[in-house]
Every structure is written in C-alpha cells, then in structure tokens.
Design an enzyme around this catalytic site. Structure first.
Site, PDB file in Angstrom:
ATOM      1  N   HIS A  94       7.571 -26.574  -1.533  1.00  0.00           N
ATOM      2  CA  HIS A  94       6.945 -27.685  -2.254  1.00  0.00           C
ATOM      3  C   HIS A  94       5.833 -27.199  -3.176  1.00  0.00           C
ATOM      4  CE1 HIS A  94       8.983 -30.835   0.207  1.00  0.00           C
ATOM      5  NE2 HIS A  94       9.152 -29.772   0.973  1.00  0.00           N
ATOM      6  N   LYS A 126     -14.129   0.315  -4.213  1.00  0.00           N
ATOM      7  CA  LYS A 126     -15.236   0.734  -3.334  1.00  0.00           C
ATOM      8  C   LYS A 126     -16.257   1.527  -4.138  1.00  0.00           C
ATOM      9  CE  LYS A 126     -12.363   1.247   0.792  1.00  0.00           C
ATOM     10  NZ  LYS A 126     -11.825   2.189   1.767  1.00  0.00           N
ATOM     11  N   GLU A 160       0.821  -1.210   0.000  1.00  0.00           N
ATOM     12  CA  GLU A 160       0.000   0.000   0.000  1.00  0.00           C
ATOM     13  C   GLU A 160       0.856   1.262   0.000  1.00  0.00           C
ATOM     14  OE1 GLU A 160      -4.388  -0.620   1.881  1.00  0.00           O
ATOM     15  OE2 GLU A 160      -3.014   0.471   3.148  1.00  0.00           O
TER      16      GLU A 160
HETATM   17  O1  PA5 Z   1      -3.736   1.146   5.770  1.00  0.00           O
HETATM   18  C1  PA5 Z   1      -4.862   1.583   5.594  1.00  0.00           C
HETATM   19  O2  PA5 Z   1      -5.095   2.775   5.648  1.00  0.00           O
HETATM   20  C2  PA5 Z   1      -6.011   0.653   5.280  1.00  0.00           C
HETATM   21  O3  PA5 Z   1      -5.600  -0.661   5.218  1.00  0.00           O
HETATM   22  C3  PA5 Z   1      -7.071   0.753   6.365  1.00  0.00           C
HETATM   23  O4  PA5 Z   1      -6.493   0.449   7.593  1.00  0.00           O
HETATM   24  C4  PA5 Z   1      -8.234  -0.180   6.082  1.00  0.00           C
HETATM   25  O5  PA5 Z   1      -8.786   0.111   4.836  1.00  0.00           O
HETATM   26  C5  PA5 Z   1      -9.295  -0.056   7.162  1.00  0.00           C
HETATM   27  O6  PA5 Z   1      -9.750   1.249   7.263  1.00  0.00           O
HETATM   28  P1  PA5 Z   1     -10.566   1.736   8.504  1.00  0.00           P
HETATM   29  O7  PA5 Z   1      -9.695   1.639   9.708  1.00  0.00           O
HETATM   30  O8  PA5 Z   1     -10.961   3.141   8.201  1.00  0.00           O
HETATM   31  O9  PA5 Z   1     -11.766   0.826   8.636  1.00  0.00           O
END
Ligand code: PA5
Length: 448
Positions: free
Chosen positions: A310, A424, A289
């Site tokens: 494996h 989303k 990310e």
């Molecule tokens: O690293 C991030 O920002 C994302 O992985 C969020 O943690 C994830 O989408 C969950 O978001 P939220 O805490 O708003 O539910």
C-alpha cells in the site's frame, strides 16, 4: 536435514534459465575460493565452519550467563550497532510474541536496543524509562570504540551503577568484544564484567552465531542450540562438495548475479510476516556492506508485505524495471486465527468467514507474485515451514554462504567495509576529536 526450499521458477519468465546456468562455473570457482581461503578478505572466514564448531562448553557458558542475567533483571538493553546488533534483533523479533512487552504475565525480560543511533531523545527517553527499573546491559562492540554504542553504554553504565550499586552492576553488565584489544575489553577487565569474545576472523555482519548474537538471544529466552543446529545442517547442505544443482547458496548466488547482469540493480527482500522485519534489516546489512563497493553491487532493499504493497507496491509493479524480489515465506504461522462471520456483512467479507487469516495472507502472496512477474519483476522464493530457532538458523547460514559466493562472483572483497569509515572521519573532524586537527582544518575550509 534442511528445511529451506528455494523456488527459482518465477525468475525464468523474466531472465532466461540459461543465463543462470551460464554462471555455474563462476559459482563453482567462487565457492572453491571461499573454502580454499585464498580469496580477498580471507582473514575473515571464521563464519564458514562456525556452526559445526561451537562446543558444548561454549553453549553452556552463554546459557549460564543468560540464566544469571534473567534472574536479576526485568529489562535488558542490548547495546550495539550494525553487525553487533542486527542479527540478535532479527532472531529475537522473529521468535517473540509481538506484544510480549505489554503482557504482565510474560516470562522473558523485555529486550530493548540502544547504541545503534545517536538520537538524543531516544537515549533520554530510554534512561527515563529505566531509572526505576531493574535492568541489565549487554554491550557488544568488536572494536570497542564505535561512537554510537560507546555513548549509549556510557549513559547506561552510569545509570545501572547509580540505581543498582556498583557491585550489583558488575553482574548486570555483560561485554561482548575483542579478545585482547580495544577500549571495551580494557574496561570490562578493569570492572570485572562477564566477557565473551568475538573471534578475530569473524566480521560483524557474519557474527550472529558467535556470542554477539547468541548471548542476547539466550537472555531473551530462546534455544541457541537449535538455532546453531539449523545453521550447522545448512553448512552441510551448502558444503563445497554439494553440486551446483543441489547447493541452495550457489543457486541463489548465481541467480542474483544473473539478474544483476541483466539490469536488475535492486533486490528487495520481501516478507509477509511482520516478525521478519529485522531479519530483512540483517539481510540488508549482510549484502549491502559485503557487495556495495568498487562502484558495483546490487542495492539491497526491504519491504514488509502486505503493509508496503500500500506504499511501495506501485513502484514495484510499474516503476523502472531494475528490480528483482526475493520472498522469504513462512509456510505455517505459529498461532491460529479464524476470520468470523458477521451478521450485517457490511464489509462484504463473509466469503472469508471460517478461513484462517494466513489463507488470505498466502493468497496475497501468490497474487502479488503473479502480478510482479507479469510486471517484469523476477521472483526468487525462499520458504521455511515455520518461524523457529532451527529454521532461522537455516536461513542465516544460507544467506551468509550465498553472500560469500555472490561477492566473489561479483569480483569484490565481501569481507571488508572501507566505505563505512568516510562518515566517521568527517564526524570526528567536525567534533574536533584530538588527533584529527588536520582533518578539522580541511573540513572547516570546505564548509566556509
Ligand atoms: O559488519 C560490520 O563490521 C559493522 O557493521 C560493525 O559490526 C559495526 O560497525 C559495529 O562495529 P563494532 O562491533 O566494532 O562496534
């Protein structure tokens, strides 16, 4: 001080040491930018000095809430996704007895995870399991609106209220969310849940050392002070004034960027301890990310060895030469298991009799490492003496700091994740969410 050892010697057989050293200046510039707080995404740097700034009162509040929850329930569902779930799971599974959930004499509540998928069977089966159990919920969402987590929490809230009563349910639900905004904050305030705050300046994937990770980890029965101490010591070891040659995070960041620039577009994180599976999942999110944007970034993948030798072993050994590997190695297992002798010796393994299982594992590790470097897969080796809270804290901060440096070296904003919104938007359009009318029309047109 710190326990992590970083061995880069098996990188240099594949990519010349001078190519890593050539990036020293860039790594120095990146760490300066990070500490000056004048780079991209600088409103999300709260994790940088987080370990050293957690107060005794903050620990005590989390420990008290954990103690209360542990006294009330046998099962705790941690509901969250991505950064609001993977860090806690990485630490809890890294420290837990693998089969604890099957033991009658276990001391800790069973931790179950939800809110990280939209599997109808998963949720239906979970609710069926919990319908006659004493269970609590830790719901974690910074935005408070994440669909996966919100659906799971809706169902779990209803069940805990139905089975334990509305009053007791208030004590069995803990919310970890934004300090002021978002649906979960409003709900938690209205219902009177114990609430912990996710700091504004800490993004999800960097949040394991905030209540996001610390609350579930404390409920699971682990020492959050030792975890944070490990991270705080690593904070010192990777500080701005620690020179490149000694700064583990700068070294790792520079090396993986040198590998990337020399054709290694995939980095696999390798463990030889099944307990580290979710640590790898956490790492994949952290780097995926943070770096995968603007058409750039190493693809972070993970394998559990020797299991995946494996299955994926063939590809890694002989597939396209675009792969590098980073091994997280644990020097000493917590338990001892010796291989027995067998009178018939049909499997011809008596030459191993009397040896510990880990001796075989270590030779599998070394043998693989030599085979992979021979096959053109450079190897970064990260080791810790054992799997405990302190060392996991060390690893967490080491990788976080390196990620910030590496992202700046790559030339991206390591602290945003705009690409996550694309699915989303389409999902809400397809579900005809109010406010998405234009998008719904457009997507239906495309699907005709
Ligand atoms: O690293 C991030 O920002 C994302 O992985 C969020 O943690 C994830 O989408 C969950 O978001 P939220 O805490 O708003 O539910």
């Amino acid at each position: 001080m710190g326990n992590i050892k970083l061995d880069l010697s098996r990188v240099y057989g594949v990519v010349d040491k001078s190519k890593v050293e050539a990036l020293k200046g860039e790594a120095e510039a990146a760490i300066k930018t990070l500490h000056a707080g004048n780079g991209a995404g600088n409103d999300f740097l709260g994790w940088l000095n987080l370990p050293s700034s957690i107060t005794d009162a903050q620990f005590a509040e989390i420990e008290a809430a954990a103690k209360d929850m542990r006294s009330r329930v046998d099962y705790v569902v941690v509901a969250g996704i991505g950064g609001s779930y993977l860090g806690a799971r990485a630490v809890i599974e890294g420290l837990s007895d693998t089969f604890d959930y099957l033991r009658k004499d276990r001391k800790n509540p069973i931790i179950i995870y939800a809110g990280h998928n939209i599997g109808e069977d998963y949720l239906a089966e979970l609710l069926d399991l919990l319908k006659d159990k004493k269970f609590g919920v830790v719901v974690i969402s910074k935005s408070g609106t994440t669909t996966e987590t919100a659906i799971a929490f809706r169902l779990l809230k209803e069940l805990v209220e139905k089975t334990a009563g509305k009053e007791e349910a208030k004590h069995r639900i803990i919310a970890v969310t934004d300090k002021a905004k978002g649906a979960l904050k409003t709900l938690a305030t209205n219902e009177g849940y114990k609430t912990f705050v996710i700091p504004d300046n800490v993004g999800g994937r960097f949040s394991v050392l905030t209540p996001v990770g610390l609350v579930p980890i404390a409920i699971a029965g682990y020492d959050i002070r030792a975890l944070v101490k490990g991270a705080a010591d690593m904070e010192k070891e990777t500080a701005l004034d620690v020179p490149f040659e000694k700064n583990l995070s700068m070294q790792y960041a520079a090396t993986r960027n040198a590998l990337y620039r020399n054709g290694k577009a995939i980095e696999i994180l390798v463990n030889y301890q099944p307990k580290l599976h979710y640590f790898t999942e956490w790492w994949k999110q952290l780097y995926g990310e943070s770096e995968g944007k603007d058409g750039k970034g190493i693809f972070p993948a993970g394998v559990d060895f020797s299991t995946d030798l494996h299955s994926m072993g063939q590809w890694i050994q002989e597939g396209e030469r675009i792969i590098s590997e980073t091994v997280v190695s644990v020097e000493n297992p917590a338990k001892k298991q010796v291989i027995p002798s067998d009178a018939d010796n049909l499997d011809a393994l008596n030459f191993l009799a009397g040896k510990r299982v880990d001796q075989v594992n270590k030779m599998a590790e070394l043998g693989t490492l030599i085979a992979h470097t021979d096959g053109g897969v450079p190897n970064i080796h990260v080791s810790v003496p054992q799997l405990d809270e302190y060392n996991l804290g060390q690893l967490i901060y080491f990788f976080e700091k390196a990620c910030g440096i590496s992202g700046y070296m790559l030339g991206v904003n390591p602290f945003n994740q705009p690409g996550v919104e694309a699915y989303k938007k389409n999902m809400f359009a397809l579900l005809e969410k109010p406010g998405y009318e234009e998008a719904t029309k457009a997507i239906k047109e495309r699907l005709k």
